[in-house]
Structure formats: structure tokens, C-alpha cells
Design a protein around this motif. Structure first.
Motif, PDB file in Angstrom:
ATOM      1  N   TRP A 188      15.261-103.709 -17.844  1.00 21.76           N
ATOM      2  CA  TRP A 188      15.408-105.161 -18.723  1.00 21.76           C
ATOM      3  C   TRP A 188      15.485-104.243 -20.414  1.00 21.76           C
ATOM      4  N   GLY A 189      15.393-103.712 -21.267  1.00 21.79           N
ATOM      5  CA  GLY A 189      14.496-103.346 -22.138  1.00 21.79           C
ATOM      6  C   GLY A 189      15.501-102.822 -22.595  1.00 21.79           C
ATOM      7  N   SER A 190      14.599-101.797 -23.752  1.00 21.46           N
ATOM      8  CA  SER A 190      15.377-100.880 -24.939  1.00 21.46           C
ATOM      9  C   SER A 190      15.568 -99.311 -23.834  1.00 21.46           C
ATOM     10  N   SER A 191      15.939 -97.985 -23.941  1.00 22.25           N
ATOM     11  CA  SER A 191      16.476 -96.785 -22.770  1.00 22.25           C
ATOM     12  C   SER A 191      15.690 -96.507 -24.083  1.00 22.25           C
ATOM     13  N   GLU A 192      15.491 -96.636 -25.629  1.00 23.51           N
ATOM     14  CA  GLU A 192      14.561 -96.245 -26.960  1.00 23.51           C
ATOM     15  C   GLU A 192      13.598 -95.500 -26.016  1.00 23.51           C
ATOM     16  N   GLU A 193      13.132 -95.847 -25.236  1.00 25.19           N
ATOM     17  CA  GLU A 193      11.798 -95.946 -24.602  1.00 25.19           C
ATOM     18  C   GLU A 193      12.023 -96.227 -22.356  1.00 25.19           C
TER      19      GLU A 193
ATOM     20  N   CYS B 187      27.042 -92.313 -19.203  1.00 18.66           N
ATOM     21  CA  CYS B 187      26.554 -93.754 -19.949  1.00 18.66           C
ATOM     22  C   CYS B 187      27.964 -93.904 -20.655  1.00 18.66           C
ATOM     23  N   SER B 188      28.596 -95.294 -20.867  1.00 17.43           N
ATOM     24  CA  SER B 188      29.081 -95.486 -22.188  1.00 17.43           C
ATOM     25  C   SER B 188      27.937 -96.443 -23.363  1.00 17.43           C
ATOM     26  N   PRO B 189      28.139 -95.541 -24.472  1.00 12.55           N
ATOM     27  CA  PRO B 189      26.917 -96.841 -25.573  1.00 12.55           C
ATOM     28  C   PRO B 189      27.501 -97.444 -26.081  1.00 12.55           C
TER      29      PRO B 189
ATOM     30  N   ASP C  53      18.327-109.129 -30.620  1.00 14.35           N
ATOM     31  CA  ASP C  53      17.721-108.040 -31.926  1.00 14.35           C
ATOM     32  C   ASP C  53      18.261-107.045 -31.994  1.00 14.35           C
ATOM     33  N   GLU C  54      17.447-106.526 -30.786  1.00 12.99           N
ATOM     34  CA  GLU C  54      17.510-104.705 -30.512  1.00 12.99           C
ATOM     35  C   GLU C  54      18.638-104.013 -30.184  1.00 12.99           C
ATOM     36  N   GLN C  55      19.516-104.533 -29.984  1.00  9.83           N
ATOM     37  CA  GLN C  55      20.832-103.575 -30.081  1.00  9.83           C
ATOM     38  C   GLN C  55      21.340-102.420 -30.991  1.00  9.83           C
ATOM     39  N   ILE C  56      21.608-102.056 -30.482  1.00  3.21           N
ATOM     40  CA  ILE C  56      21.487-100.446 -31.403  1.00  3.21           C
ATOM     41  C   ILE C  56      23.038 -99.853 -31.994  1.00  3.21           C
ATOM     42  N   GLY C  57      23.649-100.183 -32.845  1.00  2.71           N
ATOM     43  CA  GLY C  57      24.983-100.363 -33.330  1.00  2.71           C
ATOM     44  C   GLY C  57      25.280-101.496 -34.515  1.00  2.71           C
TER      45      GLY C  57
ATOM     46  N   PHE D 264      22.982 -97.890 -20.752  1.00  2.00           N
ATOM     47  CA  PHE D 264      23.850 -98.414 -21.446  1.00  2.00           C
ATOM     48  C   PHE D 264      24.219 -99.622 -20.200  1.00  2.00           C
ATOM     49  N   PHE D 265      23.720 -99.651 -19.336  1.00  2.00           N
ATOM     50  CA  PHE D 265      23.723-100.092 -17.807  1.00  2.00           C
ATOM     51  C   PHE D 265      24.889-101.498 -17.875  1.00  2.00           C
ATOM     52  N   GLY D 266      25.033-102.387 -18.694  1.00  2.00           N
ATOM     53  CA  GLY D 266      25.856-103.866 -19.162  1.00  2.00           C
ATOM     54  C   GLY D 266      26.684-104.067 -17.645  1.00  2.00           C
ATOM     55  N   SER D 267      27.331-103.896 -17.447  1.00  2.00           N
ATOM     56  CA  SER D 267      27.824-105.331 -16.084  1.00  2.00           C
ATOM     57  C   SER D 267      27.535-103.743 -15.012  1.00  2.00           C
ATOM     58  N   GLY D 268      27.600-102.678 -15.043  1.00  2.00           N
ATOM     59  CA  GLY D 268      26.857-102.028 -13.709  1.00  2.00           C
ATOM     60  C   GLY D 268      27.513-101.393 -12.858  1.00  2.00           C
ATOM     61  N   THR D 269      28.518-100.695 -14.151  1.00  2.00           N
ATOM     62  CA  THR D 269      29.535 -99.971 -13.602  1.00  2.00           C
ATOM     63  C   THR D 269      29.432 -98.674 -12.746  1.00  2.00           C
ATOM     64  N   THR D 270      28.928 -97.938 -13.631  1.00  6.79           N
ATOM     65  CA  THR D 270      27.989 -96.618 -13.468  1.00  6.79           C
ATOM     66  C   THR D 270      27.127 -96.906 -11.463  1.00  6.79           C
TER      67      THR D 270
ATOM     68  N   GLY E 208      18.889 -98.310 -14.129  1.00  3.46           N
ATOM     69  CA  GLY E 208      19.680 -98.536 -15.666  1.00  3.46           C
ATOM     70  C   GLY E 208      18.555 -99.389 -16.396  1.00  3.46           C
ATOM     71  N   TYR E 209      18.853 -99.047 -17.802  1.00  5.63           N
ATOM     72  CA  TYR E 209      18.907 -99.848 -18.781  1.00  5.63           C
ATOM     73  C   TYR E 209      19.141-100.364 -19.536  1.00  5.63           C
ATOM     74  N   GLU E 210      19.246-101.659 -19.212  1.00  4.78           N
ATOM     75  CA  GLU E 210      20.238-102.627 -20.217  1.00  4.78           C
ATOM     76  C   GLU E 210      19.370-104.284 -21.050  1.00  4.78           C
ATOM     77  N   LEU E 211      19.662-104.418 -22.503  1.00  5.68           N
ATOM     78  CA  LEU E 211      18.961-105.301 -23.613  1.00  5.68           C
ATOM     79  C   LEU E 211      18.600-106.198 -22.690  1.00  5.68           C
ATOM     80  N   ASN E 212      20.956-107.014 -22.441  1.00  8.12           N
ATOM     81  CA  ASN E 212      20.699-107.975 -22.466  1.00  8.12           C
ATOM     82  C   ASN E 212      20.323-108.375 -21.143  1.00  8.12           C
ATOM     83  N   GLU E 213      20.124-109.939 -20.651  1.00  2.00           N
ATOM     84  CA  GLU E 213      19.803-109.958 -19.400  1.00  2.00           C
ATOM     85  C   GLU E 213      20.760-110.369 -19.198  1.00  2.00           C
TER      86      GLU E 213
END
Ligand SMILES: C[S@@+](CC[C@H](N)C(=O)[O-])C[C@H]1O[C@@H](n2cnc3c(N)ncnc32)[C@H](O)[C@@H]1O
Length: 260
Positions: free
Chosen positions: A14-19, A33-35, A46-50, A215-221, A234-239
Motif C-alpha cells: 500500500w503506497g505509491s509505485s513512484e518508489e 498495468c492500466s495507469p 492525496d498522492e494519486q497521480i493524474g 497500479f493494482f486497483g481491484s487486482g485483475t492482474t 502489486g502497488y496501490e495507493l488506496n487501501e
């Protein structure tokens, strides 16, 4: 529902994939991924890209950090597949897939192709376009010229213009989209189709290989990767996605427990 940590072969951060420090360099076979799109959807973090207050350049600067991290995490024969479409900005079409491809090339990736995902069931959207948009792109990149690429031949040949009568895979892929949300949770309404991700996983990895989705989202990958015997990080911001992912992956967990 089982805890996410109990899934064999799955690691969600759970965090930004920038790191992506938790992932070992050169350990990933394929990034799929789908960004988040620029200026389109607020995922409520808050940290969401886009987001709408971010300029188009700033969006690409941040995305480039993710592509750079992905580059480091990929094995030398690894590849990256980004499912993304153009976006309308006040009546102007922004060529997002092309700009993502350029930024990824700047960090060292080789652009292999822009595959077209044909969506025969797509209907007119909210944006003002004179023609109905029935496609998205898959930006296909590799770390080096020689990379793992496993051809599927013959499967779905009558249905799919990408694979005709045992010929090589084409770059026009037909995958109908199903509307609606996943399970009972409406947090995520627009995941990409499993058939599309299955193809990407099968083409770019072998069983046991690691797939990374920044950008893991609902985890389709992860659904596809685990089902096909691969591992997934997976990395995802939104827990808040955790319960959606758990709901989504439960059938796989139950199946593997039954097989065990
Ligand atoms: C288009 S969605 C991904 C959908 C996903 N493929 C699925 O199957 O549901 C983009 C995701 O990126 C997440 N996101 C946005 N900025 C991020 C960041 N800096 N790091 C990690 N995830 C981020 C959003 O929360 C959102 O879930």
C-alpha cells in the motif's frame, strides 16, 4: 474472506509505485498495468497521480518515475505492457499512450509496438466525439531487444483477428468489455477484461515467473497471474481496495486450497 497475506504468490504494497523499494531489482518478468489517466478520475487519495490540479507535464514526470522503477525491477529479458487510451481534454485529443511510450523510452525501454485492443461492445461515452471509441492501446515495451515472448498459436483463431489460422500473433486484439462493477463493491467499475490480461501474462511469462502491477486497483492482474500459476506483486495507493481485492481473489484461494 481470507487475509491478503495468506495468498500464496501474492504481495500487495500500500503506497505509491513512484518508489518500489520492497521489490528486488531484476526480479520481475513482466509489468502489466492500466495507469490512472490524467485529469479523469479521482480515486480519493492525496498522492494519486493524474488529478485535475496536476499539469499534463507533471503527470508524465511522476509516471516516468514509475516507469523508471519498473525498468530497474525487471529482469534483463523482461517486458512491460501498459493498457491505456487517448483522452479528451476540452475537445482536444491527448495522445496519452504515445507520450507514455516516449517517457518510458527516455528511461531506457525499447518500444516494441502499440497494440490495438478492439472493444466491439463499447458504446458512446460522455465525451464529445463524433465517432464512438471502440479501442484502447497496449503500449508494449521491453528492457532489451531480446526478451521473453511466448507465442500462442491457433487459440481462438476463428474469433480473434490477432491469431489467424496458426499465423503469428497480430497487433489487433479483440476482447469485448463487460459493463458493471466487480462483486458487490462499486469502488471499481472499470477493470480491464481477464481474457486480455490472460493473453499478456501468457505471452510474457512462464509459470512461476513474477508479474508486477504498479497500479493494482481491484487486482485483475493478480487474478490472472495467480490463476495461471505465476506470482504477483502489486502497488496501490488506496487501501480501500483491499476488500474488493479479497472478494475478487477468494475463488482462486478456495480452488488452490481444494487442490491442495
Ligand atoms: C486504472 S486503475 C487500475 C485498475 C486495475 N487494473 C484493476 O484491475 O482494477 C488505476 C489505479 O492506480 C491507483 N494509483 C493512482 N496513483 C497511484 C500511485 N502513485 N501509486 C500506486 N497506485 C496509484 C489508483 O488508486 C487506481 O486504483
Amino acid at each position: 474472506m481470507p487475509n491478503l497475506k495468506s495468498y500464496t504468490g501474492l504481495e500487495v504494497h500500500w503506497g505509491s509505485s513512484e518508489e518500489m523499494d520492497a521489490v528486488e531489482d531484476n526480479s520481475v518478468q513482466s509489468v502489466i498495468c492500466s495507469p490512472p489517466y490524467w485529469n479523469l478520475k479521482d480515486y480519493g487519495h492525496d498522492e494519486q497521480i493524474g488529478t485535475s490540479d496536476e499539469s499534463y507535464d507533471r503527470y508524465h514526470d511522476r509516471m516516468q518515475k514509475v516507469w523508471s522503477e519498473c525498468y530497474d525491477k525487471l529482469a534483463d529479458n523482461g517486458s512491460m505492457w501498459i493498457v491505456v487510451d487517448t483522452v479528451m481534454d476540452k475537445g482536444d485529443l491527448q495522445l496519452l499512450p504515445y507520450h507514455i511510450a516516449e517517457r518510458a523510452q527516455e528511461v531506457g525501454f525499447i518500444l516494441q509496438d502499440l497494440i490495438t485492443w478492439y472493444k466491439p461492445t463499447a458504446i458512446a461515452g460522455m465525451t464529445e466525439r463524433n465517432v464512438v471509441n471502440k479501442k484502447e492501446y497496449i503500449v508494449y515495451l521491453s528492457k532489451n531487444k531480446k526478451h521473453k515472448f511466448r507465442e500462442e498459436r491457433g487459440e481462438n483463431s476463428s474469433e480473434d483477428p490477432a491469431v489467424e489460422n496458426n499465423h503469428r500473433l497480430g497487433n489487433l486484439w479483440r476482447h469485448p468489455v463487460k459493463r458493471g462493477s466487480i462483486g458487490t463493491n462499486v469502488l471499481h467499475k472499470a477493470p480491464y477484461p481477464i481474457s486480455l490480461i490472460n493473453r499478456l501474462v501468457q505471452v510474457s511469462t512462464n509459470e512461476g515467473d513474477v508479474v508486477l502491477d504498479p497500479f493494482f486497483g481491484s487486482g485483475t492482474t493478480a487474478y490472472s497471474a495467480l490463476e495461471l500459476g505465476r506470482k504477483c506483486i502489486g502497488y496501490e495507493l488506496n487501501e480501500e481496495f483491499e476488500s474488493v481485492i479479497r472478494e475478487r481473489l477468494t475463488p482462486i484461494q478456495q480452488r488452490s486450497l481444494a487442490e491442495f
